[in-house]
Write a protein that holds these residues in place. Structure first.
Motif, mmCIF file in Angstrom:
data_model
loop_
_atom_site.group_PDB
_atom_site.id
_atom_site.type_symbol
_atom_site.label_atom_id
_atom_site.label_comp_id
_atom_site.label_asym_id
_atom_site.label_seq_id
_atom_site.Cartn_x
_atom_site.Cartn_y
_atom_site.Cartn_z
ATOM 1 N N GLU A 117 0.818 -1.223 0.000
ATOM 2 C CA GLU A 117 0.000 0.000 0.000
ATOM 3 C C GLU A 117 0.854 1.277 0.000
ATOM 4 O OE1 GLU A 117 1.182 -0.799 4.135
ATOM 5 O OE2 GLU A 117 0.369 -2.020 2.499
ATOM 6 N N GLN A 118 2.188 1.136 -0.075
ATOM 7 C CA GLN A 118 3.091 2.291 -0.008
ATOM 8 C C GLN A 118 3.144 3.023 -1.352
ATOM 9 O OE1 GLN A 118 7.082 1.203 1.024
ATOM 10 N NE2 GLN A 118 7.803 3.317 1.175
ATOM 11 N N THR A 119 3.002 4.342 -1.302
ATOM 12 C CA THR A 119 3.031 5.150 -2.520
ATOM 13 C C THR A 119 4.462 5.478 -2.907
ATOM 14 O OG1 THR A 119 0.878 6.140 -2.019
ATOM 15 C CG2 THR A 119 2.295 7.317 -3.579
ATOM 16 N N ASN A 120 4.776 5.226 -4.150
ATOM 17 C CA ASN A 120 6.100 5.575 -4.664
ATOM 18 C C ASN A 120 6.137 7.080 -4.913
ATOM 19 O OD1 ASN A 120 8.299 6.092 -6.535
ATOM 20 N ND2 ASN A 120 8.437 3.885 -6.821
ATOM 21 N N PRO A 121 7.055 7.813 -4.262
ATOM 22 C CA PRO A 121 7.056 9.274 -4.418
ATOM 23 C C PRO A 121 7.370 9.733 -5.836
ATOM 24 C CG PRO A 121 9.016 8.534 -3.236
ATOM 25 C CD PRO A 121 8.127 7.348 -3.360
ATOM 26 N N ASP A 122 8.034 8.907 -6.627
ATOM 27 C CA ASP A 122 8.399 9.310 -7.992
ATOM 28 C C ASP A 122 7.232 9.189 -8.965
ATOM 29 O OD1 ASP A 122 11.015 9.864 -7.237
ATOM 30 O OD2 ASP A 122 11.670 7.796 -7.601
ATOM 31 N N THR A 123 6.354 8.202 -8.748
ATOM 32 C CA THR A 123 5.240 7.995 -9.676
ATOM 33 C C THR A 123 3.892 8.394 -9.081
ATOM 34 O OG1 THR A 123 4.875 5.713 -8.941
ATOM 35 C CG2 THR A 123 6.484 6.069 -10.708
ATOM 36 N N GLY A 124 3.823 8.517 -7.757
ATOM 37 C CA GLY A 124 2.553 8.825 -7.117
ATOM 38 C C GLY A 124 1.610 7.628 -7.073
ATOM 39 N N LEU A 125 2.123 6.441 -7.387
ATOM 40 C CA LEU A 125 1.307 5.235 -7.391
ATOM 41 C C LEU A 125 1.847 4.251 -6.362
ATOM 42 C CD1 LEU A 125 1.021 4.676 -11.249
ATOM 43 C CD2 LEU A 125 -0.710 5.673 -9.750
ATOM 44 N N SER A 126 0.985 3.340 -5.947
ATOM 45 C CA SER A 126 1.384 2.250 -5.062
ATOM 46 C C SER A 126 1.172 0.937 -5.803
ATOM 47 C CB SER A 126 0.554 2.251 -3.776
ATOM 48 O OG SER A 126 -0.812 1.967 -4.075
ATOM 49 N N PRO A 127 1.849 -0.134 -5.403
ATOM 50 C CA PRO A 127 1.559 -1.437 -6.023
ATOM 51 C C PRO A 127 0.085 -1.802 -5.932
ATOM 52 C CG PRO A 127 3.587 -1.544 -4.763
ATOM 53 C CD PRO A 127 2.989 -0.203 -4.471
ATOM 54 N N GLU A 128 -0.515 -1.517 -4.796
ATOM 55 C CA GLU A 128 -1.935 -1.803 -4.630
ATOM 56 C C GLU A 128 -2.766 -1.030 -5.640
ATOM 57 O OE1 GLU A 128 -5.113 -1.948 -0.938
ATOM 58 O OE2 GLU A 128 -3.597 -0.346 -0.973
ATOM 59 N N GLY A 129 -2.409 0.252 -5.860
ATOM 60 C CA GLY A 129 -3.166 1.073 -6.803
ATOM 61 C C GLY A 129 -3.029 0.593 -8.237
ATOM 62 N N VAL A 130 -1.812 0.195 -8.609
ATOM 63 C CA VAL A 130 -1.599 -0.314 -9.962
ATOM 64 C C VAL A 130 -2.427 -1.574 -10.188
ATOM 65 C CG1 VAL A 130 0.103 -1.309 -11.537
ATOM 66 C CG2 VAL A 130 0.703 0.699 -10.182
ATOM 67 N N ALA A 131 -2.372 -2.526 -9.245
ATOM 68 C CA ALA A 131 -3.121 -3.774 -9.387
ATOM 69 C C ALA A 131 -4.624 -3.512 -9.413
ATOM 70 C CB ALA A 131 -2.757 -4.722 -8.245
ATOM 71 N N ALA A 132 -5.075 -2.612 -8.559
ATOM 72 C CA ALA A 132 -6.513 -2.311 -8.512
ATOM 73 C C ALA A 132 -6.980 -1.702 -9.829
ATOM 74 C CB ALA A 132 -6.801 -1.358 -7.354
ATOM 75 N N GLY A 133 -6.114 -0.888 -10.456
ATOM 76 C CA GLY A 133 -6.480 -0.297 -11.739
ATOM 77 C C GLY A 133 -6.628 -1.337 -12.836
ATOM 78 N N ILE A 134 -5.845 -2.396 -12.756
ATOM 79 C CA ILE A 134 -5.922 -3.455 -13.776
ATOM 80 C C ILE A 134 -7.219 -4.253 -13.639
ATOM 81 C CG2 ILE A 134 -4.866 -5.587 -14.605
ATOM 82 C CD1 ILE A 134 -2.144 -4.439 -13.811
ATOM 83 N N VAL A 135 -7.596 -4.588 -12.410
ATOM 84 C CA VAL A 135 -8.734 -5.487 -12.195
ATOM 85 C C VAL A 135 -10.022 -4.739 -11.888
ATOM 86 C CG1 VAL A 135 -7.188 -7.283 -11.353
ATOM 87 C CG2 VAL A 135 -8.261 -5.731 -9.713
ATOM 88 N N ALA A 136 -10.006 -3.431 -12.022
ATOM 89 C CA ALA A 136 -11.177 -2.627 -11.639
ATOM 90 C C ALA A 136 -12.476 -3.076 -12.316
ATOM 91 C CB ALA A 136 -10.903 -1.152 -11.940
ATOM 92 N N PRO A 137 -12.451 -3.423 -13.611
ATOM 93 C CA PRO A 137 -13.726 -3.821 -14.234
ATOM 94 C C PRO A 137 -14.307 -5.108 -13.676
ATOM 95 C CG PRO A 137 -12.094 -3.203 -15.895
ATOM 96 C CD PRO A 137 -11.367 -3.348 -14.591
ATOM 97 N N GLY A 138 -13.460 -5.932 -13.039
ATOM 98 C CA GLY A 138 -13.925 -7.207 -12.527
ATOM 99 C C GLY A 138 -13.818 -8.300 -13.572
ATOM 100 N N ILE A 139 -13.607 -9.534 -13.118
ATOM 101 C CA ILE A 139 -13.467 -10.673 -14.027
ATOM 102 C C ILE A 139 -14.835 -11.337 -14.188
ATOM 103 C CG2 ILE A 139 -12.335 -12.896 -14.399
ATOM 104 C CD1 ILE A 139 -10.000 -11.914 -12.738
ATOM 105 N N THR A 140 -15.405 -11.189 -15.399
ATOM 106 C CA THR A 140 -16.749 -11.716 -15.657
ATOM 107 C C THR A 140 -16.742 -12.888 -16.626
ATOM 108 O OG1 THR A 140 -17.038 -10.054 -17.388
ATOM 109 C CG2 THR A 140 -17.849 -9.503 -15.170
ATOM 110 N N ASP A 141 -15.682 -12.992 -17.448
ATOM 111 C CA ASP A 141 -15.624 -14.085 -18.426
ATOM 112 C C ASP A 141 -14.169 -14.400 -18.741
ATOM 113 O OD1 ASP A 141 -14.761 -12.026 -20.153
ATOM 114 O OD2 ASP A 141 -16.809 -11.669 -20.851
ATOM 115 N N LEU A 142 -13.986 -15.425 -19.596
ATOM 116 C CA LEU A 142 -12.645 -15.881 -19.925
ATOM 117 C C LEU A 142 -11.830 -14.794 -20.611
ATOM 118 C CD1 LEU A 142 -10.494 -18.089 -20.169
ATOM 119 C CD2 LEU A 142 -11.637 -18.872 -22.259
#
Length: 360
Positions: free
Chosen positions: A152-177
């Motif tokens: 959950e730590q924010t990288n000061p250079d990018t303003g993002l955290s690992p948690e935020g990056v992962a959440a952005g990828i899966v935000a729509p949710g997995i509904t099908d293959l």
């Protein structure tokens, strides 16, 4: 026929005798030091031009001892690295086994798997952020800072955290293959640091802040190098962005980002879990390879230490041959000097007792 009579005053005789007593005392002190230490008291005076040999030998021996000390430190660093990598493998093994048990369906609860992956992620990051002697062992040449961001730590250079990056990828949710495959491919791109459209999301921008794998010319970045001896170097730096450790972090991130028990489509679930298991399995194999390489480096260091120890023994023997005195010769010389000094004292005492009254 004329006679010439040389005269030596009592004062001059006393002064001469005093000089000889002083000189003999100094020589006796020097001889006593050599008898007690077994070494020449004044190497340069005794050896003359040959003293250059002992100077060179002592310089080489000092260099050898410095290499032995640095290699001892390097051996300890490698031991700490090996222990850390083995600990990471142990921490991930339980997650992999549970993922395999849930490969087809969340029989043991996908939510529990997510919690276990989250705990493993904290342990892995803490282990790979280890410091030894003031340096972060898995940060490469950029060892001043911890190499990995916490989840959950924010990288000061990018303003993002690992948690935020992962959440952005899966935000729509997995509904099908198709969605599961697309999200898994996006995780592959991010952890390969190949996202050109949004590079701040890349593993080596937000997740990892140590030395990169490749430099600006797309060539392998310099690894940490140790100098084992005058003619031998060793590149030994394992990094937290090495492929095996990166695969482990990717698999854990995928498990944490998605509660597998919420994936209702069977094909999507199996595909997602299959990608997770592949990442963790590849990571375990890669981590084992890293451990093997560290073990090999330990053998190289131990061999170098043995060779330097043998070299030091030879050098010390040669130095001793230059600087050591013959004990029998030193004792004989000390005895002779004691006799001379005693005689000088006796002469001085007899002269001091002479008086004109003895002749009257």
């Amino acid at each position: 026929m004329p006679w010439s009579v040389g005269r030596l005053s009592t004062l001059q005789f006393n002064l001469t005798n005093r000089y000889h007593v002083s000189r003999t005392s100094m020589d006796l002190q020097r001889a006593g030091e050599e008898v007690s230490t077994g070494r020449r008291a004044d190497v340069f005076a005794d050896l003359g031009p040959r003293a250059a040999g002992t100077i060179k030998l002592r310089a080489r021996e000092e260099e050898t001892q410095n290499y032995l000390k640095s290699n001892e430190l390097l051996g300890n660093k490698l031991s700490a690295m090996l222990t850390s990598v083995d600990a990471v493998r142990d921490q991930v093994q339980g997650v992999l086994e549970m993922a395999l048990a849930n490969a087809s369906s969340p029989a043991n609860g996908g939510h529990t798997l997510k919690l276990q992956a989250r705990a493993a992620m904290e342990s892995v990051v803490a282990t790979l952020n280890i410091k030894y002697n003031g340096e972060h062992l898995f940060a490469g040449t950029q060892s001043d800072n911890a190499p990995l961001m916490r989840w959950e730590q924010t990288n000061p250079d990018t303003g993002l955290s690992p948690e935020g990056v992962a959440a952005g990828i899966v935000a729509p949710g997995i509904t099908d293959l198709a969605t599961a495959q697309a999200m898994a491919a996006e995780f592959d791109t991010v952890f390969a640091s190949a996202d050109a459209s949004n590079p701040d999301r890349n593993f080596e921008q937000t997740f990892y802040v140590g030395s990169p794998q490749l430099d600006g010319s797309n060539q392998p970045y310099d690894r940490v190098v140790a100098r084992l001896s005058a003619g031998q170097e060793l590149s030994y730096g394992a990094q937290a962005n090495d492929d095996g450790l990166r695969d482990i972090l990717q698999g854990l991130s995928m498990l944490i980002a998605v509660d597998a028990s919420t994936i209702n489509d069977d094909a999507a679930y199996k595909d997602w879990m299959g990608n997770v298991i592949d990442s963790l399995s590849k990571g375990q194999e890669g981590a084992l390879a890293i451990s093997s390489q560290i073990g090999f480096n330990q053998q190289v260091v131990e061999t170098a230490k043995t060779r330097l120890t043998d070299l030091s023994l030879v050098q010390q023997t040669q130095i001793s041959a230059y600087e050591t005195v013959d004990p029998y010769e030193a004792v004989t010389r000390m005895t002779n000097l004691e006799t001379q000094l005693q005689a000088s004292y006796e002469v001085a005492a007899r002269l001091s007792s002479l008086s004109i009254l003895n002749r009257i």
